[in-house]
Design an enzyme around this catalytic site. Structure first.
Site, PDB file in Angstrom:
ATOM      1  N   ASP A   1      10.169  14.971  12.163  1.00 33.30           N
ATOM      2  CA  ASP A   1       9.827  14.831  10.744  1.00 33.30           C
ATOM      3  C   ASP A   1       8.351  15.144  10.544  1.00 33.30           C
ATOM      4  OD1 ASP A   1      10.319  14.382   8.084  1.00 33.30           O
ATOM      5  OD2 ASP A   1      10.015  12.221   8.193  1.00 33.30           O
TER       6      ASP A   1
ATOM      7  N   ILE B   1       0.814  -1.223   0.000  1.00 30.91           N
ATOM      8  CA  ILE B   1       0.000   0.000   0.000  1.00 30.91           C
ATOM      9  C   ILE B   1       0.841   1.263   0.000  1.00 30.91           C
ATOM     10  CG2 ILE B   1      -2.006  -1.047   1.099  1.00 30.91           C
ATOM     11  CD1 ILE B   1      -1.065   0.026   3.760  1.00 30.91           C
ATOM     12  N   GLY B   2       2.166   1.153   0.137  1.00 31.41           N
ATOM     13  CA  GLY B   2       3.004   2.351   0.119  1.00 31.41           C
ATOM     14  C   GLY B   2       4.466   1.990   0.227  1.00 31.41           C
TER      15      GLY B   2
ATOM     16  N   LYS C   1       5.046  -2.503   8.365  1.00 34.21           N
ATOM     17  CA  LYS C   1       6.128  -1.696   7.799  1.00 34.21           C
ATOM     18  C   LYS C   1       7.387  -2.538   7.799  1.00 34.21           C
ATOM     19  CE  LYS C   1       8.147   2.914   8.134  1.00 34.21           C
ATOM     20  NZ  LYS C   1       8.114   4.199   8.868  1.00 34.21           N
TER      21      LYS C   1
ATOM     22  N   VAL D   1       5.370  -0.545   3.027  1.00 38.43           N
ATOM     23  CA  VAL D   1       4.235  -0.746   3.929  1.00 38.43           C
ATOM     24  C   VAL D   1       3.206  -1.630   3.231  1.00 38.43           C
ATOM     25  CG1 VAL D   1       2.457   0.354   5.325  1.00 38.43           C
ATOM     26  CG2 VAL D   1       4.636   1.510   4.967  1.00 38.43           C
TER      27      VAL D   1
ATOM     28  N   GLY E   1       8.488   3.930   1.136  1.00 41.50           N
ATOM     29  CA  GLY E   1       9.268   5.092   1.530  1.00 41.50           C
ATOM     30  C   GLY E   1      10.734   4.883   1.242  1.00 41.50           C
ATOM     31  N   GLY E   2      11.571   5.767   1.787  1.00 37.39           N
ATOM     32  CA  GLY E   2      12.992   5.677   1.518  1.00 37.39           C
ATOM     33  C   GLY E   2      13.638   4.456   2.131  1.00 37.39           C
ATOM     34  N   MET E   3      13.172   4.051   3.324  1.00 44.01           N
ATOM     35  CA  MET E   3      13.784   2.941   4.022  1.00 44.01           C
ATOM     36  C   MET E   3      12.915   1.700   4.073  1.00 44.01           C
ATOM     37  SD  MET E   3      15.388   4.937   7.328  1.00 44.01           S
ATOM     38  CE  MET E   3      15.529   3.380   8.204  1.00 44.01           C
TER      39      MET E   3
END
Length: 711
Positions: free
Chosen positions: A135, A18-19, A41, A26, A21-23
């Protein structure tokens, strides 16, 4: 990347990505132990063997697991399974605040304040646990379907006692505080700054600082003043603007000291939006006495600074990937811009008042020297001219000087094609005020967010502090269709894409030997503006696979079905209509015209005639009949079967219509003969209602009826 259907710890079933990121990635998953959906995650594979990344990832889990608040995404579980490192979190079905802002452009003031309060409450819960998020940005704020806002991704949060110093700037560059950008101390007030930038974006739809790269944006965070949000959205109340400006002060000590104070002011905005109740933090008194620091004390301060930096680097040695390629360039640009070394910058906090005093004195001395030189040279020029020979006098031109302005008058500068912030700065230099007209306009020549026109022309003399209203460009609204890559796209997708660009779609079908049926062949015109029509030519496939529709009008329904079948087509829906000219049972019309080419097996629907529509004839009766009067008193308890029917003569033949089905009754029954809407045969205006003994096939009684013609 995990495949759909994989189980983690025999409990969490991966349902899909579903998603990303940089690291980490998800996934949506199902917990079969508690029978609920969760978000998992997972640290990306390339980082799973990197100890520094693993440490940062585990730090996130430990920090987030300590938090429990309605406005924070809950952490349920932590998984270390071989090379797979996961955090199991609450699944939020909804949208990020960043996407919501992009969708709406700018938010309603009350809506923005409500979201800000929820986010601030989540941050406050973290600060109570000595955790700084570091952040805060709209991408890390999730809005669920029920409107609840939750703060997510404590990916670079750190538990602290009082404050934390970073060795490099962290977080997303558009939202980080100046102290984070310069790699200095960051504490709870850094989160407050990022929240202020987020509120700015919610109510204006814009970010206050932009640049070509992260270094340029970071420098803007450090050096450029923030443009008042009301410049872009005049509907922002003064109280909310004051809150945003206080949150985004460059110096941490001039912001809210704690997030709960900001929450209190935000709540007051909902009650008294037009009251300027926000209390600014007073500036430090630079006129106070100079504090002399001994060499030993200065040396101790510097050594403590170095120790703190080394400690921070040991806790967080790995710089964010976003900054690695540009850190050197940033440091070089910052030092070159300021004209001093890194060592010089370390001394800033020791002697800011002393340095400012000498700077002011230097400027004052320079002004005095220049004034003296002007007077001296002007007098020397007069003496030389007085002693010169009149016959050899040099010819000079007369220079007209403009009319002198009063102390309260200024000329309006040229603002055309300037960005809004530069236009505001230029007016400010001339003691004028900028107002942006809310009605932005499209322009094919002026870039987006630049000034198209100003209400007071350049060079006009006005009173100081007058307001100059400008109209700002929305950029060109001309849509270049070639940029949309419509060729070969499905007709549905192309239509949706054009409609999203506010264009009207006119689909046209064509046969094509090579382009698959349903795909775009071409389009016209090449570019268009919102509201204009674009013609899409859609492929019907090769013409060889098409069949010719036969003419089936004015033939019987059976013949029509046979004709369509013989042509390789399928009979579709058959409906009936009254028709005064087409005989009953014959086809009146067909939905696809004859000689049309259709794909083999396509359906053709048609309408069949019911013949001419006749007038309705209706009658009514309201009687009752005692069965005992005909059967006789001796048989009142006898059983008999009774039917009520309508009798009419149609074209010389007797026609019956049942009004009451045969029913078993006894002789003492009082039978109601009551019908309000008896419909007779078309064109027949008389008849009889009969009470009929089914057992003996005899009519017990009949009632004459007169029918009335009706529509």
């Amino acid at each position: 990347m995990l495949r759909t259907g994989v189980y983690l710890q025999g409990r969490y079933e991966i349902l899909g990505l579903i998603g990303s990121g940089g690291m980490s990635d998800v996934y949506k998953a199902k917990c079969h132990k508690l029978n609920r959906l969760v978000a998992v995650k997972v640290l990306k594979e390339e980082f799973s063997n990197d100890e520094s990344f693993l440490g940062k990832f585990q730090m996130e889990a430990q920090a987030a697991a300590r938090l429990s608040h309605p406005n924070i995404v809950n952490v349920y579980d932590v998984i270390d399974e071989g090379s797979i490192h996961c955090i199991v979190m609450e699944l939020i079905e909804g949208i990020t605040l960043k996407s919501y802002i992009a969708k709406k452009g700018m938010l309603d003031i009350k809506e923005a304040v409500g979201i800000a309060i929820q986010v601030a409450q989540g941050i406050a819960a973290a600060h109570e646990q000595k955790i700084i998020h570091r952040d805060i940005k709209p991408q890390n704020m999730l809005i669920s379907k029920d409107g609840k806002v939750k703060v997510a991704d404590f990916g670079i949060a750190r538990a602290v006692t009082t404050q934390t110093m970073t060795s490099e700037a962290m977080g997303s560059v558009h939202y980080i505080s100046p102290e984070q950008a310069r790699g200095g101390y960051s504490d709870a007030r850094s989160d407050i700054y990022s929240l202020g930038i987020t509120m700015y974006e919610m109510v204006t739809g814009l970010l206050p600082f932009e640049g070509d790269n992260t270094v340029a944006v970071a420098l803007a965070q450090l050096q450029e003043p923030i443009t008042r949000p009301s410049i872009y959205n005049p509907e922002i109340p003064v109280s909310l603007e004051s809150i945003i400006l206080k949150c985004t002060e460059k110096k941490p000590e001039r912001r809210y000291s704690q997030i709960t104070d900001a929450i209190a002011d935000l709540r007051r905005v909902l009650v008294r939006p037009d009251e300027d109740f926000v209390q600014p933090v007073p500036e430090v008194d630079l006129g106070a006495g100079t504090v002399v620091i001994k060499k030993e004390e200065l040396k101790e301060i510097r050594e403590r600074d170095v120790r703190e930096r080394e400690t921070a680097e040991a806790l967080d040695p790995d710089p964010e990937p976003e900054w690695e390629d540009e850190e050197d360039e940033w440091e070089e640009r910052r030092n070159r811009r300021s004209g001093r070394s890194l060592r010089d910058s370390e001394d800033d906090y020791v002697r800011p008042g002393f340095e400012r005093l000498f700077t002011a004195l230097g400027v004052l001395i320079a002004i005095v020297i220049v004034a003296v030189l002007i007077v001296v040279f002007s007098r020397l020029g007069g003496l030389l001219k007085f002693g010169s020979d009149p016959t050899t006098a040099i010819h000079t031109e007369t220079i007209e000087t403009p009319e002198t302005l009063s102390d309260m008058e200024v000329e309006v500068p040229n603002l055309l094609e300037l960005p809004v912030d530069m236009a505001e700065a230029r007016l400010s230099e001339n003691s004028l005020v900028l107002k942006v007209d809310r009605n932005y306009q499209y322009s094919d020549t002026i870039e987006k967010d630049r000034v198209i026109s100003q209400n007071i022309p350049e060079g006009t003399v006005v009173q100081k502090y007058s307001t100059v209203t400008v109209i700002v460009s929305k950029g060109s609204d001309l849509v270049k269709l070639s940029d949309l890559s419509l060729d070969g796209m499905s007709a549905e997708a192309a239509k949706l894409l054009l409609e999203q660009n506010k264009l009207v779609v006119n689909p046209q079908n064509e046969y094509h030997d090579t382009i698959q049926e349903g795909l775009v062949i071409r389009f016209e015109p090449e570019e268009a503006r919102p509201g204009e029509t674009v013609t899409l030519y859609i492929s019907l496939g090769p013409i060889s696979a098409m069949k010719i529709v036969p003419e089936i009008r004015q033939i019987t329904q059976e013949d029509a079905v046979a004709s369509l079948t013989e042509a390789g087509l399928t009979p579709g829906d058959v409906t009936e209509e009254f028709n005064d000219t087409i005989p009953k049972g014959y086809v009146i019309s067909q939905d696809t015209a004859a000689e049309t080419l259709l794909k083999e097996g396509s359906t053709v629907s048609f309408v069949v005639s019911r013949g001419p529509e006749l007038k309705r004839y209706v009658a009514a009766i309201n009687e009752s009949y005692n069965l005992g009067s005909m059967v006789g008193p001796g048989v009142l308890a006898a059983d008999l079967t009774v039917e009520i029917r309508l009798k009419q003569i149609v074209n010389g033949e007797t026609v019956y219509k049942t009004l009451m089905e045969p029913t078993a009754m006894t002789g003492h029954t009082l039978l109601p003969v009551s019908f309000t809407n008896i419909e007779g045969e078309p064109g027949v205006d008389s008849g009889e209602v009969e009470v009929f003994n089914v057992d003996t096939s005899t009519v017990l009684i009949s009632y004459p009826l007169k029918f009335v013609e009706t529509e």
